[in-house]
Design an enzyme around this catalytic site. Structure first.
Site, PDB file in Angstrom:
ATOM      1  N   HIS A  59      -1.881   0.837  -9.955  1.00 18.25           N
ATOM      2  CA  HIS A  59      -2.557  -0.126  -9.063  1.00 18.25           C
ATOM      3  C   HIS A  59      -3.238  -1.251  -9.869  1.00 18.25           C
ATOM      4  O   HIS A  59      -4.459  -1.453  -9.792  1.00 18.25           O
ATOM      5  CB  HIS A  59      -3.575   0.592  -8.155  1.00 18.25           C
ATOM      6  CG  HIS A  59      -3.851  -0.171  -6.887  1.00 18.25           C
ATOM      7  ND1 HIS A  59      -4.042   0.428  -5.677  1.00 18.25           N
ATOM      8  CD2 HIS A  59      -3.974  -1.499  -6.655  1.00 18.25           C
ATOM      9  CE1 HIS A  59      -4.286  -0.487  -4.744  1.00 18.25           C
ATOM     10  NE2 HIS A  59      -4.229  -1.670  -5.326  1.00 18.25           N
ATOM     11  N   ARG A  74       0.842  -1.189   0.000  1.00 24.36           N
ATOM     12  CA  ARG A  74       0.000   0.000   0.000  1.00 24.36           C
ATOM     13  C   ARG A  74       0.878   1.239   0.000  1.00 24.36           C
ATOM     14  O   ARG A  74       1.952   1.252   0.641  1.00 24.36           O
ATOM     15  CB  ARG A  74      -0.907   0.024   1.234  1.00 24.36           C
ATOM     16  CG  ARG A  74      -2.128  -0.860   1.119  1.00 24.36           C
ATOM     17  CD  ARG A  74      -3.119  -0.333   0.082  1.00 24.36           C
ATOM     18  NE  ARG A  74      -4.328  -1.129   0.008  1.00 24.36           N
ATOM     19  CZ  ARG A  74      -4.564  -2.111  -0.868  1.00 24.36           C
ATOM     20  NH1 ARG A  74      -3.642  -2.422  -1.755  1.00 24.36           N
ATOM     21  NH2 ARG A  74      -5.712  -2.747  -0.863  1.00 24.36           N
TER      22      ARG A  74
HETATM   23  C1  GLV Z   1      -5.544  -4.634  -4.229  1.00 25.62           C
HETATM   24  O1  GLV Z   1      -4.804  -3.760  -3.970  1.00 25.62           O
HETATM   25  C2  GLV Z   1      -6.172  -5.485  -3.272  1.00 25.62           C
HETATM   26  O2  GLV Z   1      -6.105  -5.183  -2.076  1.00 25.62           O
HETATM   27  O3  GLV Z   1      -6.743  -6.493  -3.673  1.00 25.62           O
END
Ligand code: GLV
Length: 308
Positions: free
Chosen positions: A271, A223
């Site tokens: 992401h 993250r």
């Molecule tokens: C993606 O970042 C997830 O948490 O699946």
């Protein structure tokens, strides 16, 4: 009839079709609707803050992703309702592929050869070997454990770091606060797939970078807030870190004026390292719904205290 309230970036139709292979008596509706607010189950990714608190019949919250930090951040989410995170081997596999791609791109000097190609330069440099190269994975649970084994199978010398001790074939696992320094010591490639918790926020900072080998590479698939962005820029600037591949950021989407975009040593991914796929996830989601509706404990239930 089980009513599922849906919120997320994947398509509700895909989930309806796939879930119907595993569930009989259900309907799936948009969460943000009068019908959705009456749902028994919320199947969500980052729903609007306060939305889940408005559901009088809510018996379970099932995430469409692996991380649950968005839920932790919403203090109104009912803490007594089971919260289930997605643990999909297909996603763990995808995240492993992404990290390996980023690591090998760096380790085999692909940026150098791409730059050479632009100016038609034939300029070999000495090849770096996997054997003896130290790769460290922070967060060797369901996702990172698989990733660590994949790296080991490529011939790297692999370490893992976890909150509690565990055994992973061909991987040296360090655990807890005491294990962090020996884990980091001299790593050539550092990968984070940690969940975001108060303990991991800001963990990738100057202090951490200084313990790696000089010219190490950093990969963040955990993250964004785990990384102190200015510390990374500083460590690259002084040559302690050679570069980074990042899939997650403190602010997403990454703002257009952010220095990472144009940085020659940083690769920005929006992401996408492991996207949720109803085709592979639906079976586990259905199993969680069946367990919750039968009053049983679902697998992969999140521990609110622990934060994942
Ligand atoms: C993606 O970042 C997830 O948490 O699946």
């Amino acid at each position: 009839m089980t009513v599922i309230g849906f919120y997320g970036s994947s398509k509700i139709e895909g989930w309806r079709m796939k879930l119907s292979q595993y569930l009989n008596d259900f309907t799936i509706v948009e969460l943000v609707s009068a019908e959705g607010e009456q749902a028994d189950i919320a199947l969500v990714w980052a729903p609007p803050a306060g939305q889940l608190a408005k559901m009088p019949n809510l018996r379970g919250i099932i995430m469409q992703g692996q991380g649950v930090d968005y839920m932790m951040a919403d203090k109104t989410v009912p803490r007594d309702v089971p919260l289930v995170r997605l643990v999909d081997p297909d996603m763990s596999n995808a995240l492993s592929h992404w990290a390996i791609l980023a690591a090998l791109d760096f380790w085999r000097d692909a940026p150098h050869y791409r730059a050479c190609q632009v100016s038609a330069k034939w300029q070999p440099i000495a090849q770096r070997r996997a054997s003896g190269a130290k790769v460290g994975i922070m967060g060797v649970g369901a996702i990172g454990g698989l990733m660590a084994q994949r790296f080991a199978s490529l011939g790297f010398d692999v370490r893992g770091w976890a909150r509690s001790p565990r055994q992973i074939a061909d991987v040296t696992v360090f655990a807890g606060d005491d294990g962090l320094v020996p884990f980091l010591n001299g790593l050539d490639i550092l990968v984070s797939v940690l969940p975001l918790t108060p303990a991991t926020k800001g963990i990738m900072n100057s202090d951490m970078f200084n313990q790696l080998a000089k010219g190490a590479f950093v990969i963040n698939g955990g993250r964004g807030p785990q990384l102190v962005e200015d510390d990374l820029l500083d460590a690259i600037g002084r040559g302690q870190i050679a570069g980074a591949a990042l899939d997650v950021f403190a602010t997403e989407p990454l703002p257009a004026n952010h220095p990472f975009w144009a940085h020659p040593a940083i690769t920005v991914w929006p992401h996408v390292a492991a996207q949720t796929n109803p085709n592979t996830a639906a079976q586990q989601v259905a199993a969680a719904i069946t367990a919750i509706m039968a009053g049983l404990e679902p697998e992969n239930r999140v521990d609110w205290q622990r934060g994942y």
